[in-house]
Scaffold this active site. Sequence first.
Site, PDB file in Angstrom:
ATOM      1  N   ASP A  21      -1.928  -1.052   5.977  1.00 47.67           N
ATOM      2  CA  ASP A  21      -2.202  -0.625   7.352  1.00 47.67           C
ATOM      3  C   ASP A  21      -3.636  -0.172   7.589  1.00 47.67           C
ATOM      4  O   ASP A  21      -4.032   0.076   8.726  1.00 47.67           O
ATOM      5  CB  ASP A  21      -1.264   0.523   7.753  1.00 47.67           C
ATOM      6  CG  ASP A  21      -1.606   1.824   7.041  1.00 47.67           C
ATOM      7  OD1 ASP A  21      -2.061   1.756   5.878  1.00 47.67           O
ATOM      8  OD2 ASP A  21      -1.428   2.895   7.637  1.00 47.67           O
TER       9      ASP A  21
ATOM     10  N   ASP B 245      -7.442  -2.370   3.667  1.00 43.29           N
ATOM     11  CA  ASP B 245      -6.455  -3.387   3.297  1.00 43.29           C
ATOM     12  C   ASP B 245      -6.801  -4.769   3.840  1.00 43.29           C
ATOM     13  O   ASP B 245      -6.158  -5.752   3.472  1.00 43.29           O
ATOM     14  CB  ASP B 245      -5.062  -2.992   3.807  1.00 43.29           C
ATOM     15  CG  ASP B 245      -4.527  -1.752   3.121  1.00 43.29           C
ATOM     16  OD1 ASP B 245      -4.785  -1.599   1.913  1.00 43.29           O
ATOM     17  OD2 ASP B 245      -3.859  -0.945   3.787  1.00 43.29           O
TER      18      ASP B 245
ATOM     19  N   ASP C 221       0.856  -1.177   0.000  1.00 42.05           N
ATOM     20  CA  ASP C 221       0.000   0.000   0.000  1.00 42.05           C
ATOM     21  C   ASP C 221       0.897   1.234   0.000  1.00 42.05           C
ATOM     22  O   ASP C 221       2.097   1.142   0.262  1.00 42.05           O
ATOM     23  CB  ASP C 221      -0.893  -0.034   1.246  1.00 42.05           C
ATOM     24  CG  ASP C 221      -1.863   1.131   1.291  1.00 42.05           C
ATOM     25  OD1 ASP C 221      -2.356   1.509   0.212  1.00 42.05           O
ATOM     26  OD2 ASP C 221      -2.105   1.648   2.388  1.00 42.05           O
TER      27      ASP C 221
END
Length: 669
Positions: free
Chosen positions: A563, A567, A370
């Site tokens: 995080d 996700d 990410d």
Amino acid sequence: MESTKLSPLPMKACCAACAPAAPQPEADDHDHGCACCHDHDHGHEHGHDHEKREIAIMAISAVLFAIGMIADERLAEFMPNWLVIGIFYALPYVLCGFDVLRIGAQSILKKDFFNEFTLMGGATIAAIALGQLPEAVGVMLFYCVGEFVQERAAGRSRRSVKALLAARPSIAHEMLDNGATQDVEPEALGPGSHILVRPGEKIPLDGTVLEGDSQVDTSPLTGESVPQRVAPDSKVLAGTINLNAALRVEVTTAFADSSIARILEMVENAVARKAPTERFITRMARWYTPAVTGIAFLVAVLPPLFGLGPFSQWIYRALVLLVISCPCALLISIPLGYFGGIGAASRRGILIKGGAVLDNLRDIRVAALDKTGTLTEGVFEVNAVLPAEGVAPNDLLTAAALAESRSNHPIARSVMRAAQKQGIVVDDASLSGMEEIPGMGVAAAADGHKLLAGNAALLTSRGIAPMEVTMTGSVVQVAKGGKLLGALVVADRIKPQSPEAIQELRRLGIQNIAMLTGDREEQALPVAQRLKLDTLRADLLPEDKAGALEALGPVKNTIFVGDGINDAPVLATAGVGVAMGGLGAEAAIETADVVILDDNPARLPELLRIARRTRTIVWQNIVMALGIKGLFMALGIVGLSGLWEAVFADVGVALMAVLNAARAGKIDV
């Protein structure tokens, strides 16, 4: 998250290691564990007194046995032979072998005929019947010594994990309405409570600092050696240590849901999740022990029937096979190897939720990450102030800050911080008619002038030509009274460790490094280009991320690092999901297989190195144990090895395997 009773790890590593030898019965019945754990309660008597008692038993037994072996004939001149045998052989045999014999007998009563206790007990009893009393005592003595050393090795491997248990806060100073404090257990407080944390004390609960300016030692959770400064509005985590000044903290999370509680639960449950290699050993033990027992029976019966020697000779050789065949070297050292790897990772602020994760990390070929909070800090800042001709930079910044002053958008907050750094005081009392326009920006009025702060589309829609900006980042166009004042360039900061982490992943053979993000492509592209990533997929919804990950290659060979709540689906989909746990969303932390406590991307290559080294050590033990045992079994069948050699092939190999496994806990990355 469900509330979990926090207690010391429920079973010692040696117990957990031996457990695969046979299925555990009911909760109050622990008859299939290691001998060192069966004459006392797991919860209370594994302390210093138990260790002293074991050392005393081994020392007394070793001295008596040595005297009997050295001075056997001379002793017979002063006392009856039966007394010599009783004191110098039978007593050491009983002292060292009582637990083995008791557990073996209980196993037989429960129709569990094939485990290390029935093998050791049966082989030594048969050896005594054949007149090989010294060998029988030697087997029990060396087995007892081996168990003790294995237990100590397990304790060393668990030391770094136990340090997390020591980080559990035991008391909180609750602040009352009258200004006084009262000491309560952290579990008794909930969100909204106010607590006082004095210098040198552990912070008992996650919260937000209301008053005070101090340094906090986060090493108990993250491994970070540099203290972090906290001030009002700073977030603090339970289990960290306040160093300098008193802090007044507002609790934001109940203890059961705090960072330290989640960490402790993960650690306590980590070893319970067996790796594939462990499961292979468990399955192997189910046929290995009966097979060896059958071979030993055939060795004892068939050769004498064909006239190849007396029964006593071949029974002795069969006993050698039984002693050699104990699979304890595998059953103890393999789980200990995984536990050592988990401990090595925990010392670096990486929590691994079980040995299966270490095995899966071995085969990673694709890494997807990410952007915000993983590769970047998730904190926007104004990188450039670009005033239009004839406009002072501070006038541009003042107008932008005034327009954004009532917005909670991250970009608006970054504009406010930039104004504060320049000493600009924003008085929003004159602000009226403030409107947030989704996807564009904000519009407001102040002192009779229309203020606009947003993207180029916002200004264009109001008939104002925006400034052309070539710099990368989010561009905030600012206008006042229908006139363009200029633009601000806002960008998310790349974490300083990210470039090196990406380079290290490539050195470790990761073939495709991708960014999967929900951010717009114009925001994500500069980060991907600077880090030289192979693939970029932007504008992804949570459900899209999982599909994008699957498109990168076989899911079992992928690792995803993120995080946020968005996700969680892809963390569950990936072969290994890694959550940034410092400020990560609870859903991500709970779903992930690995949690990086300090949000440092450099921990990712460290994680892969630890996993690969651990797997290597585990397979070294498998090959070593099976190879040496196979060699000595062949020698035993042809009569070239006796019970003494069998002791080495069993206890000696187990010790060698355990010492090798202990290296996993000292992996240096």
